[in-house]
Scaffold this motif. Structure first.
Motif, PDB file in Angstrom:
ATOM      1  N   ASN A   1      39.914  55.488  48.364  1.00 36.11           N
ATOM      2  CA  ASN A   1      40.572  54.560  47.442  1.00 36.11           C
ATOM      3  C   ASN A   1      40.256  54.973  46.016  1.00 36.11           C
ATOM      4  OD1 ASN A   1      42.220  52.169  47.097  1.00 36.11           O
ATOM      5  ND2 ASN A   1      40.401  51.191  46.240  1.00 36.11           N
ATOM      6  N   VAL A   2      41.270  54.909  45.165  1.00 34.29           N
ATOM      7  CA  VAL A   2      41.129  55.323  43.775  1.00 34.29           C
ATOM      8  C   VAL A   2      41.585  54.193  42.866  1.00 34.29           C
ATOM      9  CG1 VAL A   2      41.918  56.943  42.006  1.00 34.29           C
ATOM     10  CG2 VAL A   2      41.490  57.761  44.334  1.00 34.29           C
ATOM     11  N   LEU A   3      40.724  53.821  41.917  1.00 35.66           N
ATOM     12  CA  LEU A   3      41.079  52.825  40.915  1.00 35.66           C
ATOM     13  C   LEU A   3      41.006  53.464  39.535  1.00 35.66           C
ATOM     14  CD1 LEU A   3      39.163  49.618  42.110  1.00 35.66           C
ATOM     15  CD2 LEU A   3      41.598  50.119  42.336  1.00 35.66           C
ATOM     16  N   SER A   4      41.996  53.175  38.711  1.00 37.26           N
ATOM     17  CA  SER A   4      42.025  53.649  37.331  1.00 37.26           C
ATOM     18  C   SER A   4      41.830  52.478  36.381  1.00 37.26           C
ATOM     19  CB  SER A   4      43.364  54.331  37.037  1.00 37.26           C
ATOM     20  OG  SER A   4      44.401  53.349  36.960  1.00 37.26           O
ATOM     21  N   GLY A   5      41.749  52.790  35.098  1.00 39.86           N
ATOM     22  CA  GLY A   5      41.600  51.731  34.112  1.00 39.86           C
ATOM     23  C   GLY A   5      42.784  50.789  34.078  1.00 39.86           C
ATOM     24  N   GLU A   6      43.935  51.250  34.564  1.00 42.08           N
ATOM     25  CA  GLU A   6      45.132  50.408  34.573  1.00 42.08           C
ATOM     26  C   GLU A   6      45.163  49.430  35.745  1.00 42.08           C
ATOM     27  OE1 GLU A   6      48.621  53.213  32.955  1.00 42.08           O
ATOM     28  OE2 GLU A   6      47.295  54.177  34.397  1.00 42.08           O
ATOM     29  N   ASP A   7      44.243  49.605  36.693  1.00 48.59           N
ATOM     30  CA  ASP A   7      44.228  48.756  37.885  1.00 48.59           C
ATOM     31  C   ASP A   7      43.348  47.523  37.738  1.00 48.59           C
ATOM     32  OD1 ASP A   7      45.901  50.513  39.387  1.00 48.59           O
ATOM     33  OD2 ASP A   7      44.176  51.844  39.678  1.00 48.59           O
ATOM     34  N   VAL A   8      42.668  47.398  36.605  1.00 52.89           N
ATOM     35  CA  VAL A   8      41.754  46.261  36.403  1.00 52.89           C
ATOM     36  C   VAL A   8      42.062  45.582  35.078  1.00 52.89           C
ATOM     37  CG1 VAL A   8      39.893  47.191  37.830  1.00 52.89           C
ATOM     38  CG2 VAL A   8      40.014  47.799  35.400  1.00 52.89           C
ATOM     39  N   ALA A   9      41.698  44.313  34.994  1.00 52.32           N
ATOM     40  CA  ALA A   9      41.936  43.553  33.768  1.00 52.32           C
ATOM     41  C   ALA A   9      40.892  43.849  32.707  1.00 52.32           C
ATOM     42  CB  ALA A   9      41.947  42.052  34.090  1.00 52.32           C
ATOM     43  N   LYS A  10      39.654  44.128  33.153  1.00 52.32           N
ATOM     44  CA  LYS A  10      38.553  44.361  32.218  1.00 52.32           C
ATOM     45  C   LYS A  10      37.938  45.736  32.494  1.00 52.32           C
ATOM     46  CE  LYS A  10      37.403  39.451  31.778  1.00 52.32           C
ATOM     47  NZ  LYS A  10      36.341  38.428  31.931  1.00 52.32           N
ATOM     48  N   ALA A  11      37.716  46.470  31.423  1.00 51.80           N
ATOM     49  CA  ALA A  11      37.193  47.830  31.556  1.00 51.80           C
ATOM     50  C   ALA A  11      35.667  47.835  31.569  1.00 51.80           C
ATOM     51  CB  ALA A  11      37.695  48.689  30.392  1.00 51.80           C
ATOM     52  N   LYS A  12      35.076  48.945  32.012  1.00 46.34           N
ATOM     53  CA  LYS A  12      33.635  49.119  31.902  1.00 46.34           C
ATOM     54  C   LYS A  12      33.226  48.885  30.445  1.00 46.34           C
ATOM     55  CE  LYS A  12      33.950  52.956  35.249  1.00 46.34           C
ATOM     56  NZ  LYS A  12      33.775  54.407  35.430  1.00 46.34           N
ATOM     57  N   PRO A  13      32.127  48.225  30.183  1.00 39.78           N
ATOM     58  CA  PRO A  13      31.007  47.896  31.070  1.00 39.78           C
ATOM     59  C   PRO A  13      31.185  46.654  31.955  1.00 39.78           C
ATOM     60  CG  PRO A  13      30.512  47.152  28.866  1.00 39.78           C
ATOM     61  CD  PRO A  13      31.819  47.897  28.780  1.00 39.78           C
ATOM     62  N   ASP A  14      32.381  46.060  31.973  1.00 36.43           N
ATOM     63  CA  ASP A  14      32.615  44.984  32.934  1.00 36.43           C
ATOM     64  C   ASP A  14      32.568  45.577  34.350  1.00 36.43           C
ATOM     65  OD1 ASP A  14      33.921  42.001  33.004  1.00 36.43           O
ATOM     66  OD2 ASP A  14      34.649  43.232  34.672  1.00 36.43           O
TER      67      ASP A  14
END
Length: 231
Positions: free
Chosen positions: A134-147
């Motif tokens: 499974n691959v997740l990118s920054g576009e797949d989440v609402a909040k970016a790291k460090p979240d």
């Protein structure tokens, strides 16, 4: 541990040098903003949309358009750069490490703050795509790291408790996200990633040789590792 979650830039692909050169160039020539080295280092592991939202708030007169416009403009140029890299800069020892993890039955995932199109390009050109379930990118989440969202989402996808997930990161923000998710973290010290604070990582290495891979496997198996730092 059941699930090993990799970051991409600076961990799988030695790409941070390119970003560290490209961000100042783009900001200076296209936006009229000169970034300090400290600011460039702080961008490591941060999703592009968050970078441009941050600087849009600081310099609204220089970034009058929506942050996403600048993200796409810069990425159009970056995609051309990465598509023509020859040889493609895969981190030494990573193919061997992934092969060993797969053979030993570990589930493997990728959580990158990068754009999906860049993640897909890097996986394709590196030849590493088959290792990741499974691959997740920054576009797949609402909040970016460090979240921690991008790591917690992987645990949910695989149905694995967070304490049985293990993260491999090269950035301050990535380590913060892993620990916020309740996951142990192996810090990869990449000199091309800038001055990253990996003090939150439970173990560290600056290379993937036989010794460090052996240490990682011991950690994943739950064995006691005396030294917290492997260099």
């Amino acid at each position: 541990m059941k699930l090993v979650i990799f970051d991409m830039d600076g961990v799988l692909v030695d790409s941070e040098t390119i970003y560290h050169q490209f961000h100042p160039y783009y900001f200076s020539t296209k936006l009229g903003i000169d970034l300090s080295q400290e600011e460039v280092d702080a961008l490591t592991g941060v999703a592009s949309r968050e970078i441009y939202r941050h600087y849009k708030a600081l310099y609204p007169e220089k970034l009058p358009l929506e942050a996403e416009v600048y993200v796409e403009q810069e990425y159009d140029l970056l995609m051309v750069k990465f598509a023509t890299l020859n040889p493609f800069p895969v981190i030494d020892g990573i193919p061997e490490l992934l092969e060993i993890l797969q053979q030993q039955g570990y589930r493997i995932a990728l959580s990158s703050s990068n754009q999906r199109r860049m993640v897909d390009l890097c996986l394709r050109r590196s030849g590493l795509s088959t290792y990741f379930e499974n691959v997740l990118s920054g576009e797949d989440v609402a909040k970016a790291k460090p979240d921690p969202e991008i790591f917690v989402r992987q645990a949910e996808y695989f149905g694995v408790p967070v304490e049985e997930c293990f993260v491999i990161e090269d950035s301050t923000n990535g380590c913060r996200a892993a620990k916020a998710a309740g996951m142990p973290c192996f810090g990869f010290i990449n000199p091309h990633s800038g001055a990253q604070d990996l003090s939150l990582a439970d173990w560290k290495t600056d290379r993937w040789d036989q010794e460090s891979i052996s240490t990682l496997l011991q950690v994943l198996a739950g064995e006691q590792v005396i030294s917290s730092i492997t260099l």
